[in-house]
Design a protein around this motif. Structure first.
Motif, PDB file in Angstrom:
ATOM      1  N   VAL A 118       0.871  -1.181   0.000  1.00 38.52           N
ATOM      2  CA  VAL A 118       0.000   0.000   0.000  1.00 38.52           C
ATOM      3  C   VAL A 118       0.904   1.225   0.000  1.00 38.52           C
ATOM      4  CG1 VAL A 118      -0.150   0.146   2.531  1.00 38.52           C
ATOM      5  CG2 VAL A 118      -2.014   1.039   1.143  1.00 38.52           C
ATOM      6  N   ARG A 119       0.396   2.344  -0.541  1.00 37.22           N
ATOM      7  CA  ARG A 119       1.191   3.563  -0.560  1.00 37.22           C
ATOM      8  C   ARG A 119       1.291   4.126   0.860  1.00 37.22           C
ATOM      9  NH1 ARG A 119       0.452   8.564  -4.686  1.00 37.22           N
ATOM     10  NH2 ARG A 119       2.576   9.320  -4.466  1.00 37.22           N
ATOM     11  N   LEU A 120       2.509   4.246   1.359  1.00 32.65           N
ATOM     12  CA  LEU A 120       2.733   4.620   2.758  1.00 32.65           C
ATOM     13  C   LEU A 120       3.601   5.877   2.830  1.00 32.65           C
ATOM     14  CD1 LEU A 120       2.510   3.567   5.774  1.00 32.65           C
ATOM     15  CD2 LEU A 120       4.647   2.355   5.342  1.00 32.65           C
ATOM     16  N   PHE A 121       3.124   6.888   3.543  1.00 34.36           N
ATOM     17  CA  PHE A 121       3.903   8.114   3.740  1.00 34.36           C
ATOM     18  C   PHE A 121       4.355   8.180   5.187  1.00 34.36           C
ATOM     19  CE2 PHE A 121       0.910   9.027   0.344  1.00 34.36           C
ATOM     20  CZ  PHE A 121       1.701   9.673  -0.607  1.00 34.36           C
ATOM     21  N   THR A 122       5.662   8.089   5.441  1.00 28.35           N
ATOM     22  CA  THR A 122       6.167   8.184   6.805  1.00 28.35           C
ATOM     23  C   THR A 122       6.523   9.650   7.072  1.00 28.35           C
ATOM     24  OG1 THR A 122       7.083   6.011   6.390  1.00 28.35           O
ATOM     25  CG2 THR A 122       7.697   7.043   8.457  1.00 28.35           C
ATOM     26  N   GLU A 123       5.477  10.475   7.061  1.00 30.60           N
ATOM     27  CA  GLU A 123       5.660  11.922   7.231  1.00 30.60           C
ATOM     28  C   GLU A 123       4.444  12.469   7.973  1.00 30.60           C
ATOM     29  OE1 GLU A 123       6.766  13.885   3.271  1.00 30.60           O
ATOM     30  OE2 GLU A 123       6.494  11.783   2.790  1.00 30.60           O
ATOM     31  N   TRP A 124       4.531  13.729   8.400  1.00 31.84           N
ATOM     32  CA  TRP A 124       3.387  14.373   9.050  1.00 31.84           C
ATOM     33  C   TRP A 124       2.319  14.682   8.005  1.00 31.84           C
ATOM     34  CZ3 TRP A 124       2.847  14.868  14.222  1.00 31.84           C
ATOM     35  CH2 TRP A 124       3.995  14.612  14.985  1.00 31.84           C
ATOM     36  N   PRO A 125       1.028  14.545   8.398  1.00 30.91           N
ATOM     37  CA  PRO A 125      -0.054  14.866   7.458  1.00 30.91           C
ATOM     38  C   PRO A 125       0.101  16.262   6.830  1.00 30.91           C
ATOM     39  CG  PRO A 125      -0.967  13.797   9.383  1.00 30.91           C
ATOM     40  CD  PRO A 125       0.496  14.012   9.660  1.00 30.91           C
ATOM     41  N   GLN A 126       0.532  17.253   7.645  1.00 32.56           N
ATOM     42  CA  GLN A 126       0.631  18.614   7.099  1.00 32.56           C
ATOM     43  C   GLN A 126       1.647  18.695   5.956  1.00 32.56           C
ATOM     44  OE1 GLN A 126       0.478  17.574  10.279  1.00 32.56           O
ATOM     45  NE2 GLN A 126       1.110  19.237  11.616  1.00 32.56           N
ATOM     46  N   ASP A 127       2.663  17.836   5.980  1.00 29.84           N
ATOM     47  CA  ASP A 127       3.651  17.834   4.901  1.00 29.84           C
ATOM     48  C   ASP A 127       3.141  17.078   3.675  1.00 29.84           C
ATOM     49  OD1 ASP A 127       5.414  19.283   6.467  1.00 29.84           O
ATOM     50  OD2 ASP A 127       6.229  17.470   7.402  1.00 29.84           O
ATOM     51  N   VAL A 128       2.512  15.918   3.916  1.00 32.06           N
ATOM     52  CA  VAL A 128       2.022  15.105   2.793  1.00 32.06           C
ATOM     53  C   VAL A 128       0.890  15.816   2.060  1.00 32.06           C
ATOM     54  CG1 VAL A 128       0.992  12.910   2.123  1.00 32.06           C
ATOM     55  CG2 VAL A 128       2.613  12.983   4.021  1.00 32.06           C
ATOM     56  N   LEU A 129      -0.074  16.368   2.825  1.00 27.39           N
ATOM     57  CA  LEU A 129      -1.282  16.920   2.208  1.00 27.39           C
ATOM     58  C   LEU A 129      -1.010  18.200   1.416  1.00 27.39           C
ATOM     59  CD1 LEU A 129      -3.894  16.157   5.019  1.00 27.39           C
ATOM     60  CD2 LEU A 129      -3.316  14.803   3.005  1.00 27.39           C
ATOM     61  N   LYS A 130       0.119  18.822   1.695  1.00 28.32           N
ATOM     62  CA  LYS A 130       0.498  20.022   0.952  1.00 28.32           C
ATOM     63  C   LYS A 130       0.710  19.695  -0.529  1.00 28.32           C
ATOM     64  CE  LYS A 130       2.982  22.581   3.909  1.00 28.32           C
ATOM     65  NZ  LYS A 130       4.288  22.717   4.546  1.00 28.32           N
ATOM     66  N   THR A 131       1.408  18.601  -0.771  1.00 29.19           N
ATOM     67  CA  THR A 131       1.724  18.224  -2.150  1.00 29.19           C
ATOM     68  C   THR A 131       0.731  17.208  -2.699  1.00 29.19           C
ATOM     69  OG1 THR A 131       3.170  16.524  -1.268  1.00 29.19           O
ATOM     70  CG2 THR A 131       4.202  18.612  -1.892  1.00 29.19           C
ATOM     71  N   HIS A 132      -0.162  16.753  -1.846  1.00 27.55           N
ATOM     72  CA  HIS A 132      -1.010  15.615  -2.165  1.00 27.55           C
ATOM     73  C   HIS A 132      -2.413  15.914  -1.636  1.00 27.55           C
ATOM     74  CE1 HIS A 132      -0.525  11.542  -3.561  1.00 27.55           C
ATOM     75  NE2 HIS A 132      -1.384  11.144  -2.660  1.00 27.55           N
ATOM     76  N   PRO A 133      -3.074  16.917  -2.205  1.00 28.25           N
ATOM     77  CA  PRO A 133      -4.289  17.443  -1.559  1.00 28.25           C
ATOM     78  C   PRO A 133      -5.469  16.470  -1.525  1.00 28.25           C
ATOM     79  CG  PRO A 133      -3.939  18.476  -3.698  1.00 28.25           C
ATOM     80  CD  PRO A 133      -2.747  17.608  -3.451  1.00 28.25           C
ATOM     81  N   LEU A 134      -6.321  16.666  -0.545  1.00 27.59           N
ATOM     82  CA  LEU A 134      -7.558  15.901  -0.409  1.00 27.59           C
ATOM     83  C   LEU A 134      -8.590  16.501  -1.351  1.00 27.59           C
ATOM     84  CD1 LEU A 134      -7.554  15.794   3.498  1.00 27.59           C
ATOM     85  CD2 LEU A 134      -6.948  13.913   1.954  1.00 27.59           C
ATOM     86  N   ASP A 135      -9.656  15.736  -1.680  1.00 29.93           N
ATOM     87  CA  ASP A 135     -10.727  16.270  -2.520  1.00 29.93           C
ATOM     88  C   ASP A 135     -12.051  15.607  -2.174  1.00 29.93           C
ATOM     89  OD1 ASP A 135     -10.987  13.802  -4.023  1.00 29.93           O
ATOM     90  OD2 ASP A 135      -9.150  14.365  -5.067  1.00 29.93           O
ATOM     91  N   ALA A 136     -13.107  16.017  -2.880  1.00 27.37           N
ATOM     92  CA  ALA A 136     -14.460  15.556  -2.559  1.00 27.37           C
ATOM     93  C   ALA A 136     -14.654  14.060  -2.797  1.00 27.37           C
ATOM     94  CB  ALA A 136     -15.476  16.339  -3.378  1.00 27.37           C
TER      95      ALA A 136
END
Lengths: 237, 110
Positions: A118-136
């Protein structure tokens, strides 16, 4: 098909935005309509319904035959927390057709051994979501019950209009969470959309059972997206 | 619903890249289905002028026929609405052995 329409449609699809290709089966002309674009009359109503249901098909309007091909982004699941429940969710989400990603800065939890496929980000959400935004078309399940990790992601999920936002924790834990989210300026209305305690009430006890309850709740939210549509329509009115 | 996570297999993305390569492209789309049909409404098969194709509009039952119709559509530029169902004599040639019935719209890109 108009080459310009194909390009425009693919741009929308790549950007994970809902779009529809409308083809007049009489003269072959087509056009791309984005979700929320105003379309007048009976055709507009049919289009709004198609965006809701995701169902493509032929419609007869004013004696003309149109084909509506609806392209909704594939639903995605972002899990905050590389915990036991998340491990159980990986194969379940895949079977249900959800692209799943896990975010957890704690290297002890977020190890490739525990999460090999599975795609795993070992980082803080604030760092990941900046480059990888959430959507509807994304569901967010926060399952660390650590405010340092969950809170930012929950705030971002509510602001992005994610179709599902769930948070693990007892009613007491959630009451404190509500206070913190109020403190960062989120409205009570918005905070009330968080599913907490997380998961459908099926008496789930083990991590795997909780994963079933969470996934079922996500599916229910996705299929009931009509509830959030009135807001979209108001915006365009 | 269209899945975009397997880009290499996405017919509409393939059609766009073929177009940019200067190939002539026809797009076939399932527009109606009745009964048991292997591919849902909205599914695509894309075909180039040499008969290369990607995607599907059935479980492989009618693709051959759609591809040959697509060649004519590429030449004429006129879209066609094709209909396939089970016909006794042709069930195992061109038709859906599953008992379904589908309509496929074939058009030229550009």
């Amino acid at each position: 098909m108009d080459p310009y329409c194909l390009k425009k449609l693919n741009i929308e699809r790549r950007a994970r935005r809902a779009a529809l290709l409308l083809t007049d089966l009489g003269d072959g002309r087509d056009r791309v309509i984005k979700e929320g674009d105003p379309v007048a009359g009976e055709l507009g109503e049919v289009i709004a319904k198609a965006f809701l249901s995701g169902q493509s098909g032929v419609v007869e309007v004013d004696g003309r035959s149109f084909f509506l091909n609806v392209h909704l982004p594939p639903p995605r699941l972002v899990v905050i927390g590389a915990v036991h429940i998340s491990q159980a969710l990986v194969p379940m989400a895949r079977v249900a057709g959800y692209d799943m990603e896990i975010i957890d800065p704690r290297t002890a939890f977020a190890t490739p051994e525990r999460f090999s496929d599975v795609r795993l980000f070992t980082e803080w959400p604030q760092d990941v979501l900046k480059t990888h935004p959430l959507d509807a078309y994304t569901a967010v399940a926060a399952v660390t019950h650590d405010p340092k990790i969950d809170d930012y992601a929950l705030e971002a999920a509510l602001k992005a209009g994610c179709f599902y936002v769930g948070a693990l924790g007892s009613r007491k834990t959630h009451a404190k969470r509500v206070e913190r989210l109020q403190a960062v300026g989120l409205s009570d209305e918005s905070i009330a959309t968080i599913h907490a305690p997380i998961g459908l009430n099926i008496g789930a006890a083990s991590p795997a059972e909780i994963a079933v309850a969470v996934l079922a709740e996500i599916i229910e939210a996705f299929r009931a997206r009509s509830l959030r549509m009135p807001q979209t329509l108001e915006k365009t009115a | 619903m269209t899945q975009l996570n397997t880009n290499e297999l996405d017919p509409l993305l393939i059609a766009e890249s073929w177009m940019l390569d200067g190939r002539d492209v026809a797009i076939a789309t399932v527009v109606e289905t009745w009964g048991s049909a292997p591919r849902p409404v909205g599914s695509h098969l894309v075909i180039d002028e040499k008969g290369n194709f990607e995607g599907s509009v059935s479980g492989g039952c009618v693709e051959g026929s759609v591809i040959s119709e697509a060649m004519d559509v590429l030449t004429s530029g006129e879209p066609r609405l094709l209909e396939f169902g089970v016909a006794d004599e042709t069930a195992w040639q061109v038709g859906l052995s599953c008992g379904g019935h589908i309509k496929v719209y074939v058009e030229r890109l550009g």
